[in-house]
Design an enzyme around this catalytic site. Structure first.
Site, PDB file in Angstrom:
ATOM      1  N   ARG A 136       0.833  -1.197   0.000  1.00 22.22           N
ATOM      2  CA  ARG A 136       0.000   0.000   0.000  1.00 22.22           C
ATOM      3  C   ARG A 136       0.871   1.251   0.000  1.00 22.22           C
ATOM      4  NH1 ARG A 136      -4.314   0.006   4.459  1.00 22.22           N
ATOM      5  NH2 ARG A 136      -5.054   1.683   3.127  1.00 22.22           N
ATOM      6  N   LEU A 138       3.270   4.403  -0.888  1.00 21.10           N
ATOM      7  CA  LEU A 138       4.575   4.556  -1.534  1.00 21.10           C
ATOM      8  C   LEU A 138       5.604   3.667  -0.847  1.00 21.10           C
ATOM      9  CD1 LEU A 138       4.485   8.429  -1.836  1.00 21.10           C
ATOM     10  CD2 LEU A 138       3.977   6.780  -3.611  1.00 21.10           C
ATOM     11  N   CYS A 139       5.424   2.348  -0.946  1.00 22.76           N
ATOM     12  CA  CYS A 139       6.283   1.446  -0.187  1.00 22.76           C
ATOM     13  C   CYS A 139       7.271   0.701  -1.070  1.00 22.76           C
ATOM     14  CB  CYS A 139       5.438   0.452   0.614  1.00 22.76           C
ATOM     15  SG  CYS A 139       4.377  -0.567  -0.411  1.00 22.76           S
ATOM     16  N   GLY A 140       7.477   1.113  -2.305  1.00 23.15           N
ATOM     17  CA  GLY A 140       8.399   0.411  -3.197  1.00 23.15           C
ATOM     18  C   GLY A 140       9.816   0.373  -2.669  1.00 23.15           C
ATOM     19  N   ASN A 143      10.044  -2.089   0.274  1.00 21.12           N
ATOM     20  CA  ASN A 143      10.009  -3.470  -0.205  1.00 21.12           C
ATOM     21  C   ASN A 143      11.355  -3.894  -0.781  1.00 21.12           C
ATOM     22  OD1 ASN A 143       7.348  -3.683   0.532  1.00 21.12           O
ATOM     23  ND2 ASN A 143       6.557  -3.344  -1.511  1.00 21.12           N
TER      24      ASN A 143
END
Length: 149
Positions: A136, A138-140, A143
């Site tokens: 969910r 802006l978690c790029g 990750n």
């Protein structure tokens, strides 16, 4: 360094890219945005070609609006992280007492002649790592960091 122009004159791009031929998302004349490559292969600053003053104002207000939304998302994320940290800190006494209880059970079972497979000390053959990532917002970047570790 590339310059930003708001006049009707076009600034010639140093490197032609497919991006230069695309139409603007704004109404009116076409606006070409070119991001030429530098000698090292990175991107130089953005050049805007033949944009009207209204288009430029609209674009600036759009960028400012996006900036405000991003700032709000950062504040919400910081509040969620703070809440999660508080939950971890509040769970520490429970986990410490759980470790004490399990250690006491293990020492009592070790002294008795009971065959419990969970109490046996065995060499480690395989290890399983379970990686959980978010999906969910802006978690790029988060990750990618988790997966690299």
């Amino acid at each position: 360094m590339a310059s930003l122009t708001m006049s009707a004159m076009a600034v010639k791009p140093t490197v032609a890219t497919p991006l230069a031929s695309k139409k603007s998302a704004f109404a009116g004349r076409g606006v070409a945005a070119v991001a030429p490559k530098t000698a090292t292969g990175g991107r130089a600053s953005l050049q805007v070609l033949a944009a009207s003053q209204k288009e430029m104002r609209d674009r600036i207000s759009s960028v400012n609006s996006t900036k405000k939304i991003t700032e709000a998302m950062k504040l919400v994320a910081a509040a969620k992280v703070r809440r999660a940290q508080d939950a971890v800190i509040n769970a520490r006494p429970f986990s410490e007492s759980l470790v004490k209880v399990l250690f006491a059970i293990n020492t009592r079972l070790a002294g008795e002649d009971v065959d419990v497979p969970l109490c046996d000390v065995r060499p480690v053959k395989t290890v399983l790592l379970l990686v959980c990532t978010g999906d969910r917002g802006l978690c790029g970047g988060v990750n990618n960091f988790i997966i690299k570790k």
